[in-house]
Each structure stands twice: as structure tokens, then as C-alpha cells.
Scaffold this motif. Sequence first.
Motif, mmCIF file in Angstrom:
data_model
loop_
_atom_site.group_PDB
_atom_site.id
_atom_site.type_symbol
_atom_site.label_atom_id
_atom_site.label_comp_id
_atom_site.label_asym_id
_atom_site.label_seq_id
_atom_site.Cartn_x
_atom_site.Cartn_y
_atom_site.Cartn_z
ATOM 1 N N ASN B 121 -69.501 -37.549 26.935
ATOM 2 C CA ASN B 121 -68.849 -36.249 26.854
ATOM 3 C C ASN B 121 -69.432 -35.405 25.709
ATOM 4 O O ASN B 121 -69.723 -34.222 25.881
ATOM 5 C CB ASN B 121 -67.342 -36.453 26.642
ATOM 6 C CG ASN B 121 -66.525 -35.295 27.166
ATOM 7 O OD1 ASN B 121 -66.422 -35.106 28.373
ATOM 8 N ND2 ASN B 121 -65.995 -34.501 26.263
ATOM 9 N N ALA B 122 -69.652 -36.033 24.568
ATOM 10 C CA ALA B 122 -70.188 -35.318 23.406
ATOM 11 C C ALA B 122 -71.587 -34.777 23.706
ATOM 12 O O ALA B 122 -71.920 -33.652 23.328
ATOM 13 C CB ALA B 122 -70.231 -36.255 22.206
ATOM 14 N N VAL B 123 -72.393 -35.569 24.408
ATOM 15 C CA VAL B 123 -73.747 -35.135 24.746
ATOM 16 C C VAL B 123 -73.690 -33.922 25.672
ATOM 17 O O VAL B 123 -74.421 -32.945 25.503
ATOM 18 C CB VAL B 123 -74.534 -36.288 25.409
ATOM 19 C CG1 VAL B 123 -75.866 -35.787 25.963
ATOM 20 C CG2 VAL B 123 -74.763 -37.418 24.416
ATOM 21 N N MET B 124 -72.784 -33.982 26.646
ATOM 22 C CA MET B 124 -72.667 -32.881 27.609
ATOM 23 C C MET B 124 -72.215 -31.590 26.931
ATOM 24 O O MET B 124 -72.760 -30.515 27.182
ATOM 25 C CB MET B 124 -71.697 -33.271 28.724
ATOM 26 C CG MET B 124 -72.247 -34.419 29.575
ATOM 27 S SD MET B 124 -71.059 -34.962 30.803
ATOM 28 C CE MET B 124 -71.972 -36.324 31.546
ATOM 29 N N ILE B 125 -71.231 -31.714 26.039
ATOM 30 C CA ILE B 125 -70.768 -30.537 25.293
ATOM 31 C C ILE B 125 -71.926 -29.984 24.446
ATOM 32 O O ILE B 125 -72.127 -28.777 24.345
ATOM 33 C CB ILE B 125 -69.551 -30.903 24.395
ATOM 34 C CG1 ILE B 125 -68.372 -31.387 25.253
ATOM 35 C CG2 ILE B 125 -69.149 -29.738 23.504
ATOM 36 C CD1 ILE B 125 -67.719 -30.341 26.126
ATOM 37 N N GLY B 126 -72.697 -30.899 23.870
ATOM 38 C CA GLY B 126 -73.854 -30.504 23.063
ATOM 39 C C GLY B 126 -74.871 -29.719 23.875
ATOM 40 O O GLY B 126 -75.443 -28.733 23.400
ATOM 41 N N LEU B 127 -75.105 -30.149 25.113
ATOM 42 C CA LEU B 127 -76.065 -29.456 25.978
ATOM 43 C C LEU B 127 -75.576 -28.045 26.286
ATOM 44 O O LEU B 127 -76.335 -27.081 26.242
ATOM 45 C CB LEU B 127 -76.254 -30.226 27.287
ATOM 46 C CG LEU B 127 -77.095 -31.504 27.205
ATOM 47 C CD1 LEU B 127 -77.091 -32.206 28.550
ATOM 48 C CD2 LEU B 127 -78.524 -31.192 26.777
ATOM 49 N N GLN B 128 -74.287 -27.944 26.584
ATOM 50 C CA GLN B 128 -73.749 -26.615 26.887
ATOM 51 C C GLN B 128 -73.885 -25.693 25.680
ATOM 52 O O GLN B 128 -74.222 -24.524 25.806
ATOM 53 C CB GLN B 128 -72.280 -26.709 27.302
ATOM 54 C CG GLN B 128 -71.604 -25.343 27.329
ATOM 55 C CD GLN B 128 -70.336 -25.346 28.131
ATOM 56 O OE1 GLN B 128 -70.350 -25.251 29.346
ATOM 57 N NE2 GLN B 128 -69.235 -25.464 27.423
ATOM 58 N N TYR B 129 -73.679 -26.265 24.500
ATOM 59 C CA TYR B 129 -73.755 -25.493 23.265
ATOM 60 C C TYR B 129 -75.147 -24.881 23.077
ATOM 61 O O TYR B 129 -75.284 -23.766 22.565
ATOM 62 C CB TYR B 129 -73.388 -26.389 22.078
ATOM 63 C CG TYR B 129 -73.300 -25.659 20.776
ATOM 64 C CD1 TYR B 129 -72.233 -24.806 20.506
ATOM 65 C CD2 TYR B 129 -74.294 -25.803 19.809
ATOM 66 C CE1 TYR B 129 -72.157 -24.116 19.310
ATOM 67 C CE2 TYR B 129 -74.229 -25.111 18.609
ATOM 68 C CZ TYR B 129 -73.160 -24.271 18.364
ATOM 69 O OH TYR B 129 -73.095 -23.583 17.179
ATOM 70 N N LEU B 130 -76.177 -25.604 23.526
ATOM 71 C CA LEU B 130 -77.544 -25.091 23.405
ATOM 72 C C LEU B 130 -77.711 -23.762 24.141
ATOM 73 O O LEU B 130 -78.507 -22.919 23.752
ATOM 74 C CB LEU B 130 -78.546 -26.095 23.988
ATOM 75 C CG LEU B 130 -78.993 -27.264 23.128
ATOM 76 C CD1 LEU B 130 -80.076 -28.032 23.856
ATOM 77 C CD2 LEU B 130 -79.508 -26.786 21.774
ATOM 78 N N PHE B 131 -76.964 -23.584 25.234
ATOM 79 C CA PHE B 131 -77.076 -22.345 26.004
ATOM 80 C C PHE B 131 -76.233 -21.231 25.394
ATOM 81 O O PHE B 131 -76.556 -20.065 25.512
ATOM 82 C CB PHE B 131 -76.664 -22.576 27.456
ATOM 83 C CG PHE B 131 -77.684 -23.400 28.183
ATOM 84 C CD1 PHE B 131 -78.862 -22.828 28.620
ATOM 85 C CD2 PHE B 131 -77.479 -24.758 28.386
ATOM 86 C CE1 PHE B 131 -79.828 -23.585 29.257
ATOM 87 C CE2 PHE B 131 -78.436 -25.518 29.021
ATOM 88 C CZ PHE B 131 -79.607 -24.934 29.453
ATOM 89 N N LEU B 132 -75.146 -21.613 24.735
ATOM 90 C CA LEU B 132 -74.300 -20.607 24.095
ATOM 91 C C LEU B 132 -74.940 -20.141 22.793
ATOM 92 O O LEU B 132 -74.921 -18.962 22.465
ATOM 93 C CB LEU B 132 -72.897 -21.175 23.849
ATOM 94 C CG LEU B 132 -72.197 -21.722 25.094
ATOM 95 C CD1 LEU B 132 -70.814 -22.271 24.740
ATOM 96 C CD2 LEU B 132 -72.083 -20.654 26.178
#
Lengths: 433, 179
Positions: B121-132
Motif C-alpha cells: 500500500n505504501a509503495v502504491m501511495i508513493g507512486l501516485q505521489y510522484l504524479f501529484l
Amino acid sequence: MHELHDQIWTSLPNLFSTMTAVRNPYSISPVLTTSGPFSDEEFAPSPDVITALADMSILVIGAGGLGCEILKNLALSGFKKIHVIDMDTIDISNLNRQFLFRPSDVGKPKSEVAAEFINRRVAGVHVTPHFGKIQDFDNDFYMQFTLVVCGLDSIEARRWINATLVGLVGDSPETLKPLIDGGTEGFKGQSRVILPTITSCYECSLDMLTPQTTFPMCTIANTPRLPEHCIEWASVLEWPKHFDRKADNDDVEDVTWIFEQARARAEQFGIEGVTYQLTQGVIKNIIPAIASTNAIIAASSCNEAFKVATTCVPFLNNYMMYSGNNSVYTYTFQHQKRPDCPVCGVQVLRLAVPKSTTLENLIERLKENPATKVKNPSLRTASKSLYMASPKELEEMTRGNLVKLVGELVGEEEVTVTDEALPFSLRLVVDVE
Amino acid sequence: MLKIWSMKEKQAAEGGSAKKKVTAAQLRVQKDLSELSLPSTMKTHFPSAEDIMNFELTVRPDEGFYQGGEFRFSFYVNPNFPHEPPKVKCLQKVYHPNIDLEGNVCLNILREDWKPVLSLNAVMIGLQYLFLEPNASDPLNKDAAHQMTANREEFKRNVKHSMAGGSVAGERFDCVLIK
């Protein structure tokens, strides 16, 4: 000085040949036939202990730097039925410390050469070699041993044998196989005694491991400062651009390609120190091995094996760390069992269900079971997703199984149940009546 | 072995041995997946329901430079998980300061800052953050990072153009717009 040296050297073969005689148990008998102030209250000193030691089957995993030492120590301390597993063959770079091997053995399986050496050298001891991966052997194989001593260099292999031995534990005392694990890294090392399901296991301490050295991707890509950065650039970023397959880290051609790319990049950035050896070291994550550290850790592991096997004096409880990289420091402590350990903290539940039980019925029974208190469980076997409550896509893919019969879905496999209400997971054994 | 056996007898244990064993990594992934709580902007996709160690993640950023796009990542979890992080790659060619043209992703928790306590879950949130919040100080695509700091408006236009399948600085990108 030179003369003396020559004298010693020429007398060595003689010395060795006189030592090939059957070892008598005099060296161990004083500690096994008399008790002392530190003896365990359950220790019954007797010559029978020596016989028991000789009759016991012990398994050594790994015949490398630690393994050679362990085999030698066990063979010289009263163990007579020794098995050894190793998947590697002998490389010329092993010869400086893996003393059971000679230049003419290069290319041969480590387990076989090591076993042959000990068998020839220590009469009365029989070492049985197994050339292969530990994962290739089944539970029945591991069940035949009383004790397991590990000298491994891989976390994956340690986790596997640890989980296997935890899984072997059943009702009878003999199913509990103590695991003695030694490990070294340069001047540092550790040895520990794991009593599967009783003490903390390898998985309990996984978060204590030093993470592998990794460099930020952007440093590798843009601002290399170290030779290691250039090697990682070549192996992580450049290799996949040129080849559709993974690099074989043992193949000279593949390593040479990576080395040459790395060297060119190092030159471009004015970095020195990229060598073939370093390249191999970085991509295979090789940590320099120090013979004496291996000797210290193997000695400690074998002493513990001896104590556990004979009960003569208290054994290590349960973790000894050795740090020789800044003077010498050792510390022994009791590593605590983790209640939520995914391997040993797992409860086992046996459920007998009628033949007509569907997966949905089984899940209902789990929810009603006061011992489990699960709310919305996900169920899997080693190879199959039975029902995954989350994420949504997996739920949709596995929903169809709910109406199927448990007997047909599961077979004889064990089911792993995860749920937010469980600290980690639950091992479920379903007996279809 | 007397001592051990008597210790064992004191411990009431119950157990069964299994034919095929679940690896510790599989156990952990099952646990992580069953505890996944993703915002509506992210979806997982499993090519096979039986293999939970290989899957894809789709990110649809709902704000920022990359709004309107749909970005696909492959996740491969190896047997050393969680000692080692999952291997994540972007499956499309995108114009992004922290993603190179081969799909490698520069996210600290995927490499140097990974810890076994971190979850999928943390990795996925991290990936989304890269786009934001693209991070120009940790570039994998240097041109994109340079553009982002030098001329934000130009960068914004480049992103829009690349997301529609256009070329930026002679490099053609994949169309990632939501259909």
C-alpha cells in the motif's frame, strides 16, 4: 629460520597421517560422563550420551566457508552421522578459506568433495553429501534429522529452512528440530539457537537485518560518484536496453559486458576503481569473507549443537552477536518471539467439515468460530487464490469459487487465512469427511 | 536432546504438515493485499488470480500536471520480500522527471529507503505521489526535470503534449489519456 620452516613443512604430511586413526572419545568423555555445577538438572552423565551422539543424524546446510569449519568441528566432537547439502560447485576463489578443497577439486560439487574429505580424514564418521537446493528436498527428508546446523550466505535459504522446520513441528517431541544458524559478514557474525515454535525464529528477526546497499536510481542515472554507481548503471539501466534476458552473474561474457560499460562510464565521469572483480562483487552482492570470522562463528555454532544434543550444559539462549570490526565486542541476548510473526506466530486451526461444504459455508464457519474472530477473511493455498476479500479486482475474480465444494478446491493443501482481525495469519487444515 | 524434548512436551502444540508450503513472502503479500486501502484513483489488475506475486497497478491522478492520464505499472514481488522491495516498472513511455524512457522509476522507498515494515500500500501511495508532485531534484529524465524547474509553463505543455502521444525534444511518448 628458513631451515626450521622447511623442517616443519616436510614433517607435516607425517603429522597428518598419524592423525587419521579413529578418534577416541577421550576429549569429550569428561564433559559427558560427569556432571558439574552448571549441568542441566535433566542431564544424566553416562557413556550412553556418547553413543547417543554418535547415533544421532545431524544435517549441515552449506559446505562453503562456514560449512567446511562446521563439518570439521562436528566430525571432531563426537557426531558420526552427518549429512551435508550444498548447491554449489567449487570455485578457485574458495580455496583460500574453504580448506576441505584443493585446486584439483575446482568445478566439483562442494558437498561431495567435503564429505569425501571428512570421511577419508576422520575414521568412524560418515558424511552423506547431497548436491542440490534445500528446496528440492521434502518434509520426510528433513524429518530424519535430530538437529540442523546452517552455514548459509542467503537470506532466502534461511527463511525457507526456518519456515520448513517450524512447519514440521507436530505433536511428538521428535518433530521439533533445533536450528542452529551461523552467519558472517566480513569481521562480523552471529550464531543463534532456534527452537521452532518455542523460541523466536529467523522470520521474527527479519527486520534486524542490515538492508542491502542500494543507491538512489537518480544518482546512478545522473550523478555517479563511486565505481559502484557506474556498475549499477551498467547492470540495472544499460543491460535491459541491450538484452531481452537477465544477465547471468556467473557468466564471464555477461560480467565482462557489464564491466566494460561500467568502465567506460567511470572514465567519462573521472571515477577510478572499476575492476572486473568489483563488478562481479557488486552485481552478485559479494561480501568479503574472512576465514577467522568463519572459524569463530562455526566454533560457536558447533558448541551449541553439541550442548543442545547432549544437554550437558545450558545452551545459548538464543542469539550471540560477534562484532570484530571495531576491536572485539560480543553480546548475547534473548531475541523475543514476535506474536505477529508470519511464520511462527501463526495459529493452526483444524476444521472437520462435511463433504457438501462450499467455500462460502467454510468462511461462515470461520466467522462464527470464537477462536478466530475473523470478519472478512481472504483464503489461499500455496498455489491458488480461493477467495480474496480485497482488492476489489481479486474479489471479483475469486467470487465464483464461493459456491464450489471445499473438498474439490483445496485437496490436501493447507489454507492460509488472512484477515484484519488476525495479527498475521491463520493456518487452516481442512479435513473433509 | 532431552532438554529440548521436555521443553516441547511442556508446550501444547497442534499442527499439520502441508504438501506444498506457502512461502513467507507469499504470506506477507496475501496479508498486504487483504489490507490494501486504495483511493478511487488507483486500481489493481491481476493477470492471474492464482499468482499474487505479479500484478499491475493503474494510477489516474485527479489533480496536478498528469490529471486526465492513466498510468500502468507492473509489480513483481520476489521471494525475498519484504527484505527486498517489490520491483516496479512503468509500462508506458511517459514524460516525467522521475521516470526514464525504459520505465524505471526513481522512488526512494523502492530502493535506498525500503524497509520491511513498509507495505505494498505504501509503495502504491508513493507512486501516485510522484504524479501529484514530480520531484525535479531526483531526476531520471533530466530534460523533463530541467524543464520543470526552468520553465514550469513549458513543462506543463510538454506533459499535456506527451500524454496525448506527441513528441517532446524528438522523443515520441505513449498516449496515456483516459479513453
